[in-house]
Motif scaffolding. Structure first.
Motif, PDB file in Angstrom:
ATOM      1  N   GLY A  84       0.816  -1.211   0.000  1.00  0.00           N
ATOM      2  CA  GLY A  84       0.000   0.000   0.000  1.00  0.00           C
ATOM      3  C   GLY A  84       0.848   1.258   0.000  1.00  0.00           C
ATOM      4  O   GLY A  84       0.506   2.264  -0.640  1.00  0.00           O
ATOM      5  N   ILE A  85       1.965   1.200   0.705  1.00  0.00           N
ATOM      6  CA  ILE A  85       2.878   2.351   0.774  1.00  0.00           C
ATOM      7  C   ILE A  85       3.517   2.606  -0.591  1.00  0.00           C
ATOM      8  O   ILE A  85       3.618   3.754  -1.047  1.00  0.00           O
ATOM      9  N   ALA A  86       3.953   1.516  -1.243  1.00  0.00           N
ATOM     10  CA  ALA A  86       4.587   1.658  -2.556  1.00  0.00           C
ATOM     11  C   ALA A  86       3.643   2.329  -3.549  1.00  0.00           C
ATOM     12  O   ALA A  86       4.059   3.158  -4.362  1.00  0.00           O
ATOM     13  N   THR A  87       2.355   1.989  -3.456  1.00  0.00           N
ATOM     14  CA  THR A  87       1.353   2.609  -4.343  1.00  0.00           C
ATOM     15  C   THR A  87       1.239   4.104  -4.067  1.00  0.00           C
ATOM     16  O   THR A  87       1.172   4.926  -4.998  1.00  0.00           O
ATOM     17  N   ALA A  88       1.246   4.464  -2.779  1.00  0.00           N
ATOM     18  CA  ALA A  88       1.145   5.884  -2.408  1.00  0.00           C
ATOM     19  C   ALA A  88       2.382   6.653  -2.869  1.00  0.00           C
ATOM     20  O   ALA A  88       2.271   7.780  -3.378  1.00  0.00           O
ATOM     21  N   LEU A  89       3.554   6.062  -2.692  1.00  0.00           N
ATOM     22  CA  LEU A  89       4.794   6.729  -3.107  1.00  0.00           C
ATOM     23  C   LEU A  89       4.833   6.916  -4.621  1.00  0.00           C
ATOM     24  O   LEU A  89       5.228   7.982  -5.114  1.00  0.00           O
ATOM     25  N   LYS A  90       4.396   5.899  -5.352  1.00  0.00           N
ATOM     26  CA  LYS A  90       4.370   5.997  -6.813  1.00  0.00           C
ATOM     27  C   LYS A  90       3.422   7.102  -7.253  1.00  0.00           C
ATOM     28  O   LYS A  90       3.726   7.879  -8.174  1.00  0.00           O
ATOM     29  N   GLY A  91       2.273   7.174  -6.574  1.00  0.00           N
ATOM     30  CA  GLY A  91       1.293   8.203  -6.906  1.00  0.00           C
ATOM     31  C   GLY A  91       1.836   9.600  -6.687  1.00  0.00           C
ATOM     32  O   GLY A  91       1.438  10.552  -7.380  1.00  0.00           O
ATOM     33  N   ALA A  92       2.745   9.728  -5.721  1.00  0.00           N
ATOM     34  CA  ALA A  92       3.342  11.039  -5.425  1.00  0.00           C
ATOM     35  C   ALA A  92       4.610  11.289  -6.230  1.00  0.00           C
ATOM     36  O   ALA A  92       5.257  12.338  -6.081  1.00  0.00           O
ATOM     37  N   GLY A  93       4.977  10.326  -7.066  1.00  0.00           N
ATOM     38  CA  GLY A  93       6.195  10.461  -7.863  1.00  0.00           C
ATOM     39  C   GLY A  93       7.451  10.389  -7.023  1.00  0.00           C
ATOM     40  O   GLY A  93       8.497  10.941  -7.399  1.00  0.00           O
ATOM     41  N   LEU A  94       7.379   9.673  -5.900  1.00  0.00           N
ATOM     42  CA  LEU A  94       8.502   9.610  -4.965  1.00  0.00           C
ATOM     43  C   LEU A  94       9.132   8.222  -4.998  1.00  0.00           C
ATOM     44  O   LEU A  94       8.448   7.208  -4.828  1.00  0.00           O
ATOM     45  N   HIS A  95      10.433   8.172  -5.222  1.00  0.00           N
ATOM     46  CA  HIS A  95      11.161   6.902  -5.244  1.00  0.00           C
ATOM     47  C   HIS A  95      12.205   6.926  -4.136  1.00  0.00           C
ATOM     48  O   HIS A  95      13.264   7.530  -4.280  1.00  0.00           O
ATOM     49  N   VAL A  96      11.859   6.287  -3.014  1.00  0.00           N
ATOM     50  CA  VAL A  96      12.766   6.269  -1.855  1.00  0.00           C
ATOM     51  C   VAL A  96      12.826   4.848  -1.294  1.00  0.00           C
ATOM     52  O   VAL A  96      11.955   4.019  -1.565  1.00  0.00           O
ATOM     53  N   PRO A  97      13.864   4.532  -0.499  1.00  0.00           N
ATOM     54  CA  PRO A  97      13.967   3.203   0.108  1.00  0.00           C
ATOM     55  C   PRO A  97      12.742   2.871   0.957  1.00  0.00           C
ATOM     56  O   PRO A  97      12.202   3.740   1.655  1.00  0.00           O
ATOM     57  N   LEU A  98      12.334   1.604   0.886  1.00  0.00           N
ATOM     58  CA  LEU A  98      11.155   1.119   1.604  1.00  0.00           C
ATOM     59  C   LEU A  98      11.443  -0.291   2.126  1.00  0.00           C
ATOM     60  O   LEU A  98      11.890  -1.150   1.367  1.00  0.00           O
ATOM     61  N   THR A  99      11.196  -0.521   3.410  1.00  0.00           N
ATOM     62  CA  THR A  99      11.423  -1.845   3.988  1.00  0.00           C
ATOM     63  C   THR A  99      10.143  -2.673   3.983  1.00  0.00           C
ATOM     64  O   THR A  99       9.084  -2.211   3.559  1.00  0.00           O
ATOM     65  N   GLY A 100      10.240  -3.885   4.494  1.00  0.00           N
ATOM     66  CA  GLY A 100       9.083  -4.754   4.644  1.00  0.00           C
ATOM     67  C   GLY A 100       9.446  -5.946   5.507  1.00  0.00           C
ATOM     68  O   GLY A 100      10.462  -5.946   6.190  1.00  0.00           O
ATOM     69  N   GLN A 101       8.611  -6.978   5.447  1.00  0.00           N
ATOM     70  CA  GLN A 101       8.859  -8.195   6.206  1.00  0.00           C
ATOM     71  C   GLN A 101       7.877  -9.278   5.770  1.00  0.00           C
ATOM     72  O   GLN A 101       6.735  -8.970   5.414  1.00  0.00           O
ATOM     73  N   ASP A 102       8.304 -10.496   5.785  1.00  0.00           N
ATOM     74  CA  ASP A 102       7.539 -11.717   5.485  1.00  0.00           C
ATOM     75  C   ASP A 102       7.922 -12.333   4.152  1.00  0.00           C
ATOM     76  O   ASP A 102       7.504 -13.450   3.837  1.00  0.00           O
ATOM     77  N   ALA A 103       8.716 -11.634   3.354  1.00  0.00           N
ATOM     78  CA  ALA A 103       9.161 -12.170   2.057  1.00  0.00           C
ATOM     79  C   ALA A 103       7.989 -12.630   1.195  1.00  0.00           C
ATOM     80  O   ALA A 103       8.028 -13.686   0.568  1.00  0.00           O
ATOM     81  N   ASP A 104       6.924 -11.831   1.174  1.00  0.00           N
ATOM     82  CA  ASP A 104       5.793 -12.114   0.293  1.00  0.00           C
ATOM     83  C   ASP A 104       6.265 -12.110  -1.160  1.00  0.00           C
ATOM     84  O   ASP A 104       7.196 -11.373  -1.526  1.00  0.00           O
ATOM     85  N   LEU A 105       5.623 -12.885  -1.993  1.00  0.00           N
ATOM     86  CA  LEU A 105       6.001 -12.942  -3.402  1.00  0.00           C
ATOM     87  C   LEU A 105       5.949 -11.559  -4.041  1.00  0.00           C
ATOM     88  O   LEU A 105       6.865 -11.167  -4.776  1.00  0.00           O
ATOM     89  N   ALA A 106       4.897 -10.801  -3.755  1.00  0.00           N
ATOM     90  CA  ALA A 106       4.774  -9.451  -4.322  1.00  0.00           C
ATOM     91  C   ALA A 106       5.913  -8.554  -3.865  1.00  0.00           C
ATOM     92  O   ALA A 106       6.385  -7.693  -4.621  1.00  0.00           O
ATOM     93  N   ALA A 107       6.383  -8.767  -2.631  1.00  0.00           N
ATOM     94  CA  ALA A 107       7.498  -7.962  -2.113  1.00  0.00           C
ATOM     95  C   ALA A 107       8.798  -8.317  -2.823  1.00  0.00           C
ATOM     96  O   ALA A 107       9.602  -7.428  -3.150  1.00  0.00           O
TER      97      ALA A 107
END
Length: 362
Positions: free
Chosen positions: A241-264
């Protein structure tokens, strides 16, 4: 035959019949008790269906291992779908179904305490899975969650590189406050990040992509998109959800996560997520299944639960705490692919084929 003699004979017959019925009743009770004590039902309760891992990995892995260890065991399953009150009802249902062991991944570790107590009072053993529920649980299996937070924090600093300064503003989107793991992830991340970056905005995303999207959108307005250099997300669902918001704002910055989901993993290859944390599900599920079967069979499980953890209600619980691994483009092949969590075909779909090739996965 005299009336007196008839009364004596009838009375004797009635007494004999009563004794016979009483004996049958006792025999029946004993049989019923024996069936109950010999029950081989193990219940599995998982917290939600939003997080991909539970239905895809945790449930089938645990069920398979339980069946390997106890072929005549019955496994009964329920998912709370994010509803704590529903999970409490599911515990009651497990008790009614005759479960002798319940594997519980608590939706609300505090709120479930009375349900755990009720189960234990019925002679049921409760194994806390992934999240340490409060109450008299018999064992706990998870990862060292504070170290998971440290891995996340360090991954963000590594991705920031020279931009990681005390003046650099980042956003932190933590997990659900009802989940004790969330507090540990948060503590571990703060241990690494505090003093090295400026945490300009910090809120809970409730493990939901939609909520995390809303929170980051608010942060972009509050802090200013151009002032944000990175985002800490406590898990991959929220990172989506965060990646979608950042893309919408035209912002490309480091983003972490957890669980090693396939989409991640695919976002990492595409460059819209910097890192995730891989907590191999099979060792966690296997250890839990082994403890559950040992408890069912009255065996010692100290060789599996080789440490202890203290719950929020103060219980010292025998525990198995596994070690997680940070995943970036550099080690996808040596972690989730090597372990068979995903195949290259699953990861490198047409949309991500070029990214896979660029990162040596094809």
């Amino acid at each position: 035959m005299t009336a007196l003699r008839r009364r004596v004979i009838v009375g004797t017959a009635v007494v004999s019949m009563a004794l016979a019925l009483a004996a049958c009743g006792k025999a029946g009770d004993k049989k019923s008790d024996s069936a109950g004590s010999g029950s081989k039902v193990i219940g599995i309760l998982l917290p939600d269906t939003v997080t991909a891992r539970y239905e895809r990995f945790d449930r089938p892995l645990m069920e398979a291992r339980i069946k390997e260890l106890c072929s005549d065991c019955t496994v009964t399953y329920a998912n709370a779908t994010g509803d704590a009150s529903k999970q409490a009802q599911q515990v009651t249902s497990m008790i009614t179904k005759g479960a002798k062991v319940i594997v519980l991944d608590a939706q609300d570790s505090v709120g479930i305490r009375s349900s755990v107590q009720a189960a234990v009072e019925k002679g049921i053993k409760v194994v806390a899975y992934d999240r340490l529920a409060q109450g008299p649980v018999s064992a706990y299996v998870s990862y060292d969650n504070e170290k998971v937070g440290e891995l996340q924090g360090q991954a963000l600093l590594d991705a920031l590189g020279p931009k990681a300064t005390p003046q650099s503003k980042i956003v932190m989107i933590n997990g659900d406050d009802a989940d004790p793991n969330a507090a540990q992830f948060k503590a571990g991340a703060h241990k690494i990040l505090d003093g090295k970056v400026d945490i300009a905005y910090e809120q809970s995303g409730l493990w939901k992509d939609t909520v995390a999207n809303q929170k980051v959108t608010a942060a972009l307005t509050s802090v200013g998109a151009k002032n944000i250099v990175g985002v800490y997300s406590a898990n991959d669902t929220m990172a989506g959800g965060i990646a979608t918001a950042l893309k919408g704002a035209g912002l490309h910055v480091p983003l972490t996560g957890q669980d090693a989901d396939l989409a991640a993993i695919q976002r990492i290859l595409a460059g819209t997520q910097s890192a995730t944390v891989y907590k191999a599900y099979k060792p966690e599920a296997d250890a839990t299944a082994e403890i559950a079967v040992d408890l069912l069979q009255g065996k010692d499980f100290a060789s599996v639960a080789d440490t202890t953890a203290t719950s929020g209600s103060g219980q010292s619980v025998p525990a198995k705490l596994l070690t997680a691994v940070s995943v970036t483009t550099a080690n996808i092949k040596d972690t989730v692919v090597k372990d068979g969590m995903y195949t290259l075909a699953q990861i490198c779909t047409p949309e991500f084929a070029q990214a896979c090739k660029a990162n040596g996965l094809q």
